[in-house]
Design a protein around this motif. Structure first.
Motif, mmCIF file in Angstrom:
data_model
loop_
_atom_site.group_PDB
_atom_site.id
_atom_site.type_symbol
_atom_site.label_atom_id
_atom_site.label_comp_id
_atom_site.label_asym_id
_atom_site.label_seq_id
_atom_site.Cartn_x
_atom_site.Cartn_y
_atom_site.Cartn_z
ATOM 1 N N THR A 119 0.844 -1.201 0.000
ATOM 2 C CA THR A 119 0.000 0.000 0.000
ATOM 3 C C THR A 119 0.881 1.253 0.000
ATOM 4 O O THR A 119 1.960 1.275 0.587
ATOM 5 C CB THR A 119 -0.914 0.027 1.229
ATOM 6 N N THR A 120 0.403 2.268 -0.660
ATOM 7 C CA THR A 120 1.153 3.532 -0.764
ATOM 8 C C THR A 120 0.530 4.644 0.074
ATOM 9 O O THR A 120 1.016 5.773 0.063
ATOM 10 C CB THR A 120 1.225 3.984 -2.233
ATOM 11 N N SER A 121 -0.556 4.346 0.794
ATOM 12 C CA SER A 121 -1.187 5.372 1.625
ATOM 13 C C SER A 121 -0.372 5.579 2.895
ATOM 14 O O SER A 121 0.171 4.631 3.470
ATOM 15 C CB SER A 121 -2.610 4.959 1.990
ATOM 16 N N THR A 122 -0.286 6.817 3.333
ATOM 17 C CA THR A 122 0.529 7.158 4.503
ATOM 18 C C THR A 122 -0.269 7.001 5.791
ATOM 19 O O THR A 122 -1.510 6.977 5.773
ATOM 20 C CB THR A 122 1.053 8.598 4.396
ATOM 21 N N VAL A 123 0.459 6.884 6.894
ATOM 22 C CA VAL A 123 -0.187 6.874 8.215
ATOM 23 C C VAL A 123 0.242 8.085 9.034
ATOM 24 O O VAL A 123 -0.116 8.202 10.205
ATOM 25 C CB VAL A 123 0.152 5.571 8.979
ATOM 26 N N GLU A 124 1.017 8.984 8.429
ATOM 27 C CA GLU A 124 1.403 10.213 9.107
ATOM 28 C C GLU A 124 0.171 11.109 9.272
ATOM 29 O O GLU A 124 -0.509 11.444 8.282
ATOM 30 C CB GLU A 124 2.475 10.960 8.316
ATOM 31 N N LEU A 125 -0.121 11.489 10.509
ATOM 32 C CA LEU A 125 -1.357 12.209 10.779
ATOM 33 C C LEU A 125 -1.454 13.518 10.008
ATOM 34 O O LEU A 125 -2.537 13.932 9.586
ATOM 35 C CB LEU A 125 -1.489 12.469 12.282
ATOM 36 N N THR A 126 -0.317 14.192 9.828
ATOM 37 C CA THR A 126 -0.332 15.490 9.134
ATOM 38 C C THR A 126 -0.462 15.342 7.626
ATOM 39 O O THR A 126 -0.679 16.330 6.929
ATOM 40 C CB THR A 126 0.950 16.276 9.462
ATOM 41 N N GLN A 127 -0.318 14.101 7.114
ATOM 42 C CA GLN A 127 -0.351 13.888 5.670
ATOM 43 C C GLN A 127 -1.475 12.947 5.245
ATOM 44 O O GLN A 127 -1.497 12.467 4.116
ATOM 45 C CB GLN A 127 1.000 13.327 5.201
ATOM 46 N N LEU A 128 -2.399 12.665 6.146
ATOM 47 C CA LEU A 128 -3.469 11.716 5.831
ATOM 48 C C LEU A 128 -4.326 12.209 4.671
ATOM 49 O O LEU A 128 -4.624 13.403 4.549
ATOM 50 C CB LEU A 128 -4.355 11.493 7.049
ATOM 51 N N SER A 129 -4.732 11.262 3.844
ATOM 52 C CA SER A 129 -5.663 11.564 2.768
ATOM 53 C C SER A 129 -7.022 11.919 3.353
ATOM 54 O O SER A 129 -7.395 11.450 4.431
ATOM 55 C CB SER A 129 -5.791 10.354 1.844
ATOM 56 N N HIS A 130 -7.783 12.735 2.630
ATOM 57 C CA HIS A 130 -9.114 13.132 3.082
ATOM 58 C C HIS A 130 -10.192 12.186 2.553
ATOM 59 O O HIS A 130 -11.387 12.466 2.691
ATOM 60 C CB HIS A 130 -9.415 14.566 2.669
ATOM 61 N N LYS A 131 -9.765 11.098 1.965
ATOM 62 C CA LYS A 131 -10.684 10.044 1.539
ATOM 63 C C LYS A 131 -9.939 8.722 1.570
ATOM 64 O O LYS A 131 -8.712 8.676 1.662
ATOM 65 C CB LYS A 131 -11.217 10.327 0.132
ATOM 66 N N LEU A 132 -10.692 7.646 1.520
ATOM 67 C CA LEU A 132 -10.093 6.315 1.588
ATOM 68 C C LEU A 132 -9.144 6.112 0.402
ATOM 69 O O LEU A 132 -9.537 6.276 -0.760
ATOM 70 C CB LEU A 132 -11.189 5.256 1.574
ATOM 71 N N ASP A 133 -7.893 5.774 0.707
ATOM 72 C CA ASP A 133 -6.872 5.582 -0.323
ATOM 73 C C ASP A 133 -6.408 4.128 -0.277
ATOM 74 O O ASP A 133 -5.689 3.713 0.639
ATOM 75 C CB ASP A 133 -5.699 6.526 -0.059
ATOM 76 N N THR A 134 -6.838 3.347 -1.262
ATOM 77 C CA THR A 134 -6.485 1.920 -1.313
ATOM 78 C C THR A 134 -5.423 1.622 -2.375
ATOM 79 O O THR A 134 -5.235 0.472 -2.758
ATOM 80 C CB THR A 134 -7.733 1.077 -1.591
ATOM 81 N N ALA A 135 -4.743 2.640 -2.835
ATOM 82 C CA ALA A 135 -3.738 2.450 -3.892
ATOM 83 C C ALA A 135 -2.596 1.576 -3.394
ATOM 84 O O ALA A 135 -2.245 1.575 -2.208
ATOM 85 C CB ALA A 135 -3.213 3.803 -4.346
ATOM 86 N N TYR A 136 -1.994 0.846 -4.326
ATOM 87 C CA TYR A 136 -0.862 -0.011 -3.982
ATOM 88 C C TYR A 136 0.016 -0.217 -5.201
ATOM 89 O O TYR A 136 -0.379 0.079 -6.340
ATOM 90 C CB TYR A 136 -1.345 -1.365 -3.446
ATOM 91 N N VAL A 137 1.208 -0.693 -4.948
ATOM 92 C CA VAL A 137 2.113 -1.104 -6.021
ATOM 93 C C VAL A 137 2.472 -2.563 -5.782
ATOM 94 O O VAL A 137 2.487 -3.046 -4.642
ATOM 95 C CB VAL A 137 3.387 -0.238 -6.062
ATOM 96 N N THR A 138 2.756 -3.278 -6.855
ATOM 97 C CA THR A 138 3.196 -4.667 -6.753
ATOM 98 C C THR A 138 4.698 -4.712 -6.955
ATOM 99 O O THR A 138 5.225 -4.154 -7.928
ATOM 100 C CB THR A 138 2.492 -5.538 -7.802
ATOM 101 N N ASP A 139 5.390 -5.357 -6.022
ATOM 102 C CA ASP A 139 6.844 -5.365 -6.092
ATOM 103 C C ASP A 139 7.375 -6.683 -5.531
ATOM 104 O O ASP A 139 6.693 -7.382 -4.775
ATOM 105 C CB ASP A 139 7.420 -4.188 -5.299
ATOM 106 N N THR A 140 8.611 -6.996 -5.908
ATOM 107 C CA THR A 140 9.305 -8.161 -5.370
ATOM 108 C C THR A 140 10.269 -7.668 -4.301
ATOM 109 O O THR A 140 11.172 -6.876 -4.593
ATOM 110 C CB THR A 140 10.082 -8.903 -6.466
ATOM 111 N N VAL A 141 10.073 -8.131 -3.076
ATOM 112 C CA VAL A 141 10.839 -7.602 -1.952
ATOM 113 C C VAL A 141 11.210 -8.732 -1.000
ATOM 114 O O VAL A 141 10.676 -9.847 -1.074
ATOM 115 C CB VAL A 141 10.041 -6.526 -1.175
#
Length: 417
Positions: free
Chosen positions: A90-112
């Protein structure tokens, strides 16, 4: 001031140590053929999941770069273990000062490389930490699938509050029903669990059948104790208006005292010991003497007192150079000093022979906060040699003058491991 300059110079060369230093620990790499290569890994205290590591099959061998491009897994024995997966991040942040104002379910697929936290017979818990946040994953051993445990935070403008979508609760409930259908207690624990490594590890252990089931829980933190002794040189100096201060500007005295100390260290990673949270208690005693003569008579003024000191000092200790048998560290703390004084007097002797006394003058404080700065070395895992400087702190509360206490200390600690 000279000591402070030395500390600044020391800190300026820290990056050189960090760049040049290696910390090879026994470990292994699993290649794409699923062959296990035993050797040594340059172990760093990774705040984020590493993208690349350095591996040697022998300590004298040539280093190899290991990444998801040429390995399925790697591990540092008895410490940290990583497995290669293709996952959605997931690419959505959990920083309180940078939170999205709507539900953000975006993600990237990666090999890690995912870090293994709990390894059990039913499921394994993994964590992936990047610059945004930590995300957790579960490997279902029966289905051989990796599940992304999802949580989303966003700012609800209508209610002016932070809302969370805790999808991980339902995901864990399904796993619990599958593997522990008769365990009603774990269902309650899942519903109360927060999206943290501590709570999720506890849930994973429960789904695997509890602590007695066959599984591994990887914990790098630990606690150790220490005790030591040293010698302290303390300086007491008067500063301020000469017309009201008991002694003129710059008057000072030095006292030498033995020191005993002890405490505990909280090692965030017992295998690297890079960062340590220390709690130390210490005791010492000083005796200060001041005397001045004034006027043509002259009139003489004397002050002779004993100061007993007990201190509790929480500290942050950082080993900027670290090998198995030699470490060099820098340490900053906040000392809470409790002082007790004998029944002292400020004595005035006049030229005509009259003597007057002022009991408990100047009035010294019994509770003072000070800032100690420490540097030292650790030798052969058990012996710690250090030097400490206490930045001057006032032990009086008069308006027109202060009485500043500073100190140097040299000592030795024994670390119990």
């Amino acid at each position: 001031m000279k000591y402070f300059i030395c500390v600044v110079l020391l800190l300026s060369v820290v990056p050189l140590f960090l760049n040049a230093q290696s910390n090879y620990k026994p470990g292994y790499v699993v290649n794409f053929k699923n062959d296990t290569l035993n050797g040594f890994i340059d172990y760093r205290e990774w705040a984020r999941n590493p993208e690349e590591i350095t591996f040697k099959q022998t300590l004298s061998g040539s280093p190899q770069k290991i990444s998801v491009l040429n390995a399925n897994a790697f591990g540092i024995n008895n410490s940290e273990y990583y497995d290669r997966f293709v996952v959605n991040i997931t690419t959505s942040t959990v920083e309180l000062t940078q939170l999205s104002h709507k539900l953000d379910t975006a993600y990237v697929t990666d090999t890690v490389f995912l870090k293994n936290v709990v390894d059990g017979k039913n499921i394994s818990l993994y964590v992936y930490t990047n610059s945004i946040k930590s995300s957790y994953y579960v490997l279902d051993k029966r289905l051989k699938t990796v599940i992304s445990l999802k949580q989303y935070l966003y700012y609800d403008e209508e209610n002016r509050s932070i809302s969370s979508i805790n999808s991980y609760t339902g995901q864990l409930l399904r796993l619990a029903v599958m593997y522990q259908p008769d365990n009603k207690g774990i269902l309650t624990r899942i519903q109360k669990a927060t999206y943290t490594e501590h709570d999720l590890s506890d849930i994973a252990i429960g789904i695997n059948g509890g602590t007695k089931a066959q599984q591994s829980v990887h914990i790098n933190s630990s606690v150790r104790f220490f005790a030591g002794a040293g010698v302290r040189s303390s300086k007491l100096q008067f500063k301020g208006d000469n017309t009201v201060a008991p002694f003129k500007e710059g008057s000072s005295d030095n006292a030498f005292s033995p020191v005993i100390s002890g405490g505990m260290d909280f090692l965030l990673n017992k295998y690297t010991e890079r960062l340590v949270v220390r709690l130390e208690v210490a005791a010492a005693m000083n005796r200060f003497k001041f005397s001045k003569q004034q006027g043509t008579g002259p009139t003489k003024y004397d002050l002779d007192f004993k100061q007993f000191n007990a201190a509790i000092t929480p500290q942050i200790l950082y080993n900027f150079y670290s090998t198995d048998n030699l470490k060099a560290f820098f340490d900053v703390g906040l000392a809470v000093n409790v002082f007790k004084y004998n029944n002292y007097n400020y004595v005035t002797t006049y030229s005509y022979g009259v003597v007057t006394t002022q009991n408990k003058y100047p009035q010294f404080q019994s509770l003072v906060i000070s800032l100690p700065i420490k540097a030292g070395t650790q030798i052969n895992k058990h012996i710690e040699i250090y030097g400490t400087y206490w930045i001057p702190a006032s032990i009086t509360r008069y308006i027109y003058y202060t009485t500043d206490l500073s100190a140097f200390q040299f000592g030795v600690n024994y670390l119990f491991k």
